[in-house]
Scaffold this motif. Structure first.
Motif, short mmCIF file in Angstrom:
data_model
loop_
_atom_site.label_atom_id
_atom_site.label_comp_id
_atom_site.label_asym_id
_atom_site.label_seq_id
_atom_site.Cartn_x
_atom_site.Cartn_y
_atom_site.Cartn_z
N SER A 120 0.87 -1.22 0.10
CA SER A 120 0.08 0.00 0.13
C SER A 120 0.87 1.35 -0.05
N GLN B 110 -6.92 1.07 -0.60
CA GLN B 110 -7.56 -0.37 0.19
C GLN B 110 -8.57 0.31 1.24
N ASP C 200 -5.60 -1.32 -5.05
CA ASP C 200 -5.26 -1.80 -4.05
C ASP C 200 -6.11 -2.63 -3.18
N GLU C 201 -6.14 -4.08 -3.12
CA GLU C 201 -6.93 -4.94 -2.43
C GLU C 201 -8.36 -4.70 -2.73
MG MG Z 1 -1.81 -2.82 2.07
#
Ligand code: MG
Ligand code: ADP
Length: 253
Positions: free
Chosen positions: A46, A90, A175-176
């Motif tokens: 991240s 995220q 991100d995720e």
């Molecule tokens: Mg992360």
């Protein structure tokens, strides 16, 4: 179309509070490519995404970030976005007092202006966004609500994908985006990402799990550990990871 370089990172090191988080990292991404970055919690994924997007809290100690042949290492985040960079967070933030429709329209129009394209008034924008909302199977009521306010984890992630689609970015870093999605939402989001992909843009998927990579097949998978990319391979790396864990990858390096 010929492939060309979209992102090059050279020997990037980044610290925060005297702790090195990104350690001499280099990567190169071309148009038409999907890259996945995998790694354990805390490996710096991240942070890397946020540094590429221009988050002000991190100190760059060395190295450079080149987007579309332009050095963006110290460029303001807004300008990076206008240059075609998109980051899906995220943990998407809630913005109180701003409706999702207004937020998306402002972001869209800022992008249009930067490209010397016509901006849209609220009604025309609503027509456009309405179609995109349907394609991601979101209810249109989400447009009238404040940005991400009270959205479930999965709804926030869908909202990020909606933004990505509207902004038509050259490089999308997700991100995720798969975390918190149920299996149906995962399929819808994956479909959207696959439809977004063209020969002239690129996608970076940051993920923990192989399951996303069953729907979106990356050209390259990078394994991150302690701020470094310790291994790069093809889509099979994800299968190996799922079965044998990160240590099996390390044992083979
Ligand atoms: Mg992360
Ligand atoms: P990942 O996304 O791979 O799980 P992160 O990039 O979020 O990892 O974090 C990498 C490491 O950097 C972690 O050990 C985290 O605690 C640390 N870190 C990130 N931001 C900060 C910060 N603002 N202050 C101190 N440490 C930080």
């Amino acid at each position: 179309m010929n492939t060309k370089n979209i992102l090059t990172i050279n020997n990037l090191s980044v610290e925060i509070n005297n702790k090195i988080i990104i350690d001499n990292l280099s990567i190169s991404i071309n148009t038409g490519e999907v890259h996945a970055i995998m790694g354990k919690n805390g490996s710096g994924k991240s942070t890397l995404a946020k540094v590429i997007a221009g988050h002000p809290n991190y100190n760059i100690i060395q190295g450079s970030i080149i987007l579309n042949n332009q050095d963006i290492t110290y460029m303001e985040p807004e300008k990076r976005s206008r240059e075609g960079l998109f980051l899906a967070f995220q943990y998407p933030v809630e913005i109180h007092g701003v409706s999702n429709a207004d937020f998306l329209r402002l972001a869209y129009n800022a992008q249009q202006k930067a490209r010397n394209q016509p901006e849209l008034d609220p009604l025309s924008f609503f027509e456009l966004v309405n179609k995109r909302v349907q394609s991601i199977e979101m209810d249109t009521s989400f447009l009238a609500r404040n940005v991400n306010e009270g959205f479930s984890g999965g709804e926030k992630k869908k909202n990020e994908i909606l933004q990505m689609n509207l902004l038509n970015s050259k490089l999308a870093i997700l991100d995720e985006t798969d975390s918190g999605l149920d299996i149906d939402a995962l399929k819808i989001v994956s479909n959207n990402i696959n439809n977004f992909k063209t020969a002239s843009n690129s996608i970076v998927l940051i993920t923990h799990y192989e399951r996303l990579l069953n729907y979106i097949v990356p050209d390259y998978i990078h394994i991150m550990e302690n701020g470094k990319l310790i291994h790069t391979g093809n889509a099979n790396v994800a299968k190996q990871l799922e079965r044998y864990g990160y240590d099996s990858i390390k044992a083979n390096i």
